[in-house]
Scaffold this motif. Structure first.
Motif, PDB file in Angstrom:
ATOM      1  N   LEU A  55       0.820  -1.206   0.000  1.00  0.00           N
ATOM      2  CA  LEU A  55       0.000   0.000   0.000  1.00  0.00           C
ATOM      3  C   LEU A  55       0.857   1.260   0.000  1.00  0.00           C
ATOM      4  O   LEU A  55       0.485   2.276  -0.604  1.00  0.00           O
ATOM      5  N   ASN A  56       2.037   1.219   0.651  1.00  0.00           N
ATOM      6  CA  ASN A  56       2.879   2.425   0.683  1.00  0.00           C
ATOM      7  C   ASN A  56       3.459   2.748  -0.700  1.00  0.00           C
ATOM      8  O   ASN A  56       3.674   3.919  -1.020  1.00  0.00           O
ATOM      9  N   ILE A  57       3.674   1.737  -1.547  1.00  0.00           N
ATOM     10  CA  ILE A  57       4.112   1.981  -2.922  1.00  0.00           C
ATOM     11  C   ILE A  57       2.960   2.539  -3.740  1.00  0.00           C
ATOM     12  O   ILE A  57       3.129   3.481  -4.538  1.00  0.00           O
ATOM     13  N   LEU A  58       1.786   1.969  -3.561  1.00  0.00           N
ATOM     14  CA  LEU A  58       0.597   2.469  -4.252  1.00  0.00           C
ATOM     15  C   LEU A  58       0.350   3.935  -3.913  1.00  0.00           C
ATOM     16  O   LEU A  58       0.044   4.749  -4.794  1.00  0.00           O
ATOM     17  N   SER A  59       0.512   4.291  -2.646  1.00  0.00           N
ATOM     18  CA  SER A  59       0.305   5.685  -2.223  1.00  0.00           C
ATOM     19  C   SER A  59       1.302   6.621  -2.898  1.00  0.00           C
ATOM     20  O   SER A  59       0.939   7.722  -3.330  1.00  0.00           O
ATOM     21  N   ASP A  60       2.563   6.188  -3.002  1.00  0.00           N
ATOM     22  CA  ASP A  60       3.570   7.006  -3.687  1.00  0.00           C
ATOM     23  C   ASP A  60       3.218   7.199  -5.155  1.00  0.00           C
ATOM     24  O   ASP A  60       3.371   8.299  -5.712  1.00  0.00           O
ATOM     25  N   LEU A  61       2.754   6.136  -5.790  1.00  0.00           N
ATOM     26  CA  LEU A  61       2.357   6.230  -7.199  1.00  0.00           C
ATOM     27  C   LEU A  61       1.210   7.217  -7.367  1.00  0.00           C
ATOM     28  O   LEU A  61       1.249   8.094  -8.243  1.00  0.00           O
ATOM     29  N   ARG A 244      -7.448 -19.994 -10.704  1.00  0.00           N
ATOM     30  CA  ARG A 244      -8.298 -21.025 -11.299  1.00  0.00           C
ATOM     31  C   ARG A 244      -9.007 -20.566 -12.561  1.00  0.00           C
ATOM     32  O   ARG A 244      -9.241 -21.365 -13.476  1.00  0.00           O
ATOM     33  N   GLN A 245      -9.357 -19.291 -12.626  1.00  0.00           N
ATOM     34  CA  GLN A 245     -10.090 -18.797 -13.788  1.00  0.00           C
ATOM     35  C   GLN A 245      -9.255 -18.893 -15.071  1.00  0.00           C
ATOM     36  O   GLN A 245      -9.782 -19.182 -16.147  1.00  0.00           O
ATOM     37  N   THR A 246      -7.959 -18.640 -14.962  1.00  0.00           N
ATOM     38  CA  THR A 246      -7.081 -18.651 -16.135  1.00  0.00           C
ATOM     39  C   THR A 246      -6.202 -19.892 -16.201  1.00  0.00           C
ATOM     40  O   THR A 246      -5.537 -20.127 -17.209  1.00  0.00           O
ATOM     41  N   GLN A 247      -6.184 -20.675 -15.091  1.00  0.00           N
ATOM     42  CA  GLN A 247      -5.332 -21.869 -14.977  1.00  0.00           C
ATOM     43  C   GLN A 247      -3.856 -21.509 -15.197  1.00  0.00           C
ATOM     44  O   GLN A 247      -3.112 -22.244 -15.836  1.00  0.00           O
ATOM     45  N   GLU A 248      -3.469 -20.361 -14.631  1.00  0.00           N
ATOM     46  CA  GLU A 248      -2.086 -19.889 -14.726  1.00  0.00           C
ATOM     47  C   GLU A 248      -1.476 -19.813 -13.329  1.00  0.00           C
ATOM     48  O   GLU A 248      -2.184 -19.637 -12.329  1.00  0.00           O
ATOM     49  N   PHE A 249      -0.153 -19.933 -13.294  1.00  0.00           N
ATOM     50  CA  PHE A 249       0.591 -19.836 -12.037  1.00  0.00           C
ATOM     51  C   PHE A 249       1.328 -18.506 -11.972  1.00  0.00           C
ATOM     52  O   PHE A 249       1.739 -17.964 -13.003  1.00  0.00           O
ATOM     53  N   ASN A 250       1.487 -17.996 -10.762  1.00  0.00           N
ATOM     54  CA  ASN A 250       2.202 -16.738 -10.534  1.00  0.00           C
ATOM     55  C   ASN A 250       3.302 -16.939  -9.497  1.00  0.00           C
ATOM     56  O   ASN A 250       3.023 -17.372  -8.372  1.00  0.00           O
ATOM     57  N   VAL A 251       4.529 -16.643  -9.876  1.00  0.00           N
ATOM     58  CA  VAL A 251       5.635 -16.599  -8.924  1.00  0.00           C
ATOM     59  C   VAL A 251       5.846 -15.130  -8.578  1.00  0.00           C
ATOM     60  O   VAL A 251       6.208 -14.329  -9.441  1.00  0.00           O
ATOM     61  N   ALA A 252       5.581 -14.795  -7.337  1.00  0.00           N
ATOM     62  CA  ALA A 252       5.466 -13.382  -6.958  1.00  0.00           C
ATOM     63  C   ALA A 252       6.739 -12.803  -6.368  1.00  0.00           C
ATOM     64  O   ALA A 252       7.527 -13.497  -5.713  1.00  0.00           O
ATOM     65  N   PHE A 253       6.898 -11.497  -6.598  1.00  0.00           N
ATOM     66  CA  PHE A 253       7.839 -10.643  -5.891  1.00  0.00           C
ATOM     67  C   PHE A 253       7.002  -9.594  -5.162  1.00  0.00           C
ATOM     68  O   PHE A 253       5.883  -9.292  -5.576  1.00  0.00           O
ATOM     69  N   ILE A 254       7.550  -9.049  -4.088  1.00  0.00           N
ATOM     70  CA  ILE A 254       6.850  -8.033  -3.303  1.00  0.00           C
ATOM     71  C   ILE A 254       7.714  -6.785  -3.226  1.00  0.00           C
ATOM     72  O   ILE A 254       8.920  -6.877  -2.971  1.00  0.00           O
ATOM     73  N   ALA A 255       7.101  -5.628  -3.434  1.00  0.00           N
ATOM     74  CA  ALA A 255       7.789  -4.346  -3.299  1.00  0.00           C
ATOM     75  C   ALA A 255       7.153  -3.559  -2.162  1.00  0.00           C
ATOM     76  O   ALA A 255       5.930  -3.401  -2.107  1.00  0.00           O
ATOM     77  N   SER A 256       7.998  -3.083  -1.239  1.00  0.00           N
ATOM     78  CA  SER A 256       7.496  -2.367  -0.068  1.00  0.00           C
ATOM     79  C   SER A 256       8.562  -1.403   0.442  1.00  0.00           C
ATOM     80  O   SER A 256       9.754  -1.598   0.211  1.00  0.00           O
ATOM     81  N   LYS A 257       8.115  -0.374   1.170  1.00  0.00           N
ATOM     82  CA  LYS A 257       9.047   0.537   1.836  1.00  0.00           C
ATOM     83  C   LYS A 257       9.248   0.165   3.309  1.00  0.00           C
ATOM     84  O   LYS A 257      10.097   0.739   3.977  1.00  0.00           O
ATOM     85  N   ASP A 258       8.477  -0.794   3.802  1.00  0.00           N
ATOM     86  CA  ASP A 258       8.542  -1.202   5.205  1.00  0.00           C
ATOM     87  C   ASP A 258       9.716  -2.154   5.400  1.00  0.00           C
ATOM     88  O   ASP A 258       9.775  -3.218   4.780  1.00  0.00           O
ATOM     89  N   VAL A 259      10.644  -1.839   6.298  1.00  0.00           N
ATOM     90  CA  VAL A 259      11.858  -2.642   6.471  1.00  0.00           C
ATOM     91  C   VAL A 259      11.588  -4.024   7.061  1.00  0.00           C
ATOM     92  O   VAL A 259      12.446  -4.916   6.968  1.00  0.00           O
ATOM     93  N   THR A 260      10.407  -4.237   7.668  1.00  0.00           N
ATOM     94  CA  THR A 260      10.119  -5.569   8.199  1.00  0.00           C
ATOM     95  C   THR A 260       9.790  -6.557   7.084  1.00  0.00           C
ATOM     96  O   THR A 260       9.975  -7.776   7.259  1.00  0.00           O
TER      97      THR A 260
END
Length: 335
Positions: A55-61, A244-260
């Motif tokens: 959410l903090n990245i979204l807010s910056d955008l 399930r709707q697209t039968q596709e897989f997602n390997v995710a990355f996460i972007a955040s400003k929170d150091v935790t």
């Protein structure tokens, strides 16, 4: 899809955490919660790279802030052909501020005017529907994490040493028939380790965790929910693993400003993901380079049999969540 466990041990590598930084803006941390590429065992299917925005990245955008670092983040996404999704952040926006449609429109406008990115109308409408669909799940998950964090705080502030604290924490979960979320169990234990060994960690991170674990002040509930949202953000990477709707897989990355967030991504990873008719369920493990993992696992090992023999039928799982709510309410009332 029939019930399938996907191990993430194909092409495992030392975790790469990117810190996007300049002298003007706030740091952005980028990393994946997966140990390595999932082993699909010859399963022919489409696999996407997904970039989940906090959410903090979204807010910056939306507010046109931190633009140099945002531009570098978008460049990384383009280089790795990653699909950028603010859906988790927008669901959090819905929890705190009502309908996220206006926030999403601002996000789209900023992407186009400031960074030259545009999304088709079909994709936009699909995302509107996706927000409405996943928001209830995010809300439920955040509420669960809020309660689980109260348990973590209970033991974080106990006066006993690190080893006894971890042992008593897992014992409490088992004896009171409470859920054992591997993300929550291991993240909580890593915070116990940090409290006992602050010199092993970055000073800013130690300070932030101390603040997150604080139980005083009028804004405790707000801080509690903010940390719960961070846990739900990481959990979402497993929930979005298979669509399930697209039968596709997602390997995710996460972007955040929170150091935790980078702390958890550096210490922990999804070791496997179970995909069945009920959803996607990740199981966390410690990364080989974890600062706390070996000590924590050694303490938890005698309890593994007790953990593994617990019933996982729907009624048992539901009963544990009810137990969690009752105990969390009791802990909160005593603060």
């Amino acid at each position: 899809m029939k019930s399938t466990i996907f191990e993430t041990n194909l092409l495992p590598h030392k975790h790469l955490l990117l810190k996007i930084s300049d002298d003007e803006g706030e740091n952005i941390y980028l990393g994946s919660p997966f140990y390595g590429a999932p082993n699909f065992s010859g399963n022919k299917t489409k696999v996407n790279t997904l970039l989940i925005l906090d959410l903090n990245i979204l807010s910056d955008l939306r507010n046109k802030k931190n633009q140099k670092n945002i531009r570098r983040l978008l460049a990384w996404a383009a280089e790795h052909n990653a699909e950028i999704t603010p859906l988790v952040a927008l669901s959090e926006q819905q929890r705190t501020h009502g309908s996220p449609r206006y926030a999403y429109d601002e996000y789209l406008d900023a992407l186009k005017t400031e960074y030259g990115w545009s999304i088709s109308k079909k994709e936009i409408e699909k995302n509107y529907l996706a927000i409405e669909k996943i928001s209830p799940n995010i809300e439920v998950n955040t509420a669960l994490w809020r309660d689980y964090l109260l348990l973590i705080k209970k033991f974080y502030h106990s006066k006993v040493g690190f080893k006894r604290k971890v042992d008593e924490f897992i014992g409490y979960l088992l004896n009171n028939d409470l859920p054992i979320f591997t993300l929550g169990l291991y993240a909580g234990c890593s915070y116990f380790h940090m409290k006992a060994n602050p010199s092993l960690y970055d000073e800013g991170l130690v300070s932030k965790v101390q603040s997150d674990m604080d139980i005083h002040g009028k804004d405790h509930e707000k801080r509690l929910m903010n940390v719960a949202s961070d846990m739900a953000l990481i959990q979402s990477s497993a929930e979005l693993f298979y669509v399930r709707q697209t039968q596709e897989f997602n390997v995710a990355f996460i972007a955040s400003k929170d150091v935790t967030i980078p702390h958890i991504l550096t210490e922990l990873c999804w070791a496997e993901v179970l995909v069945n008719s009920a959803g996607n369920f990740g199981r966390m493990g410690f990364r080989p380079e974890s600062k706390s993992g070996k000590e924590i696992f050694k303490i938890l090992s005698p309890h593994l049999e007790s953990i593994n023999i617990r019933s996982q039928d729907d009624n048992s799982v539901a009963a544990r969540k009810i137990n969690l709510k009752a105990i969390a309410n009791e802990i909160f009332s005593q603060l």
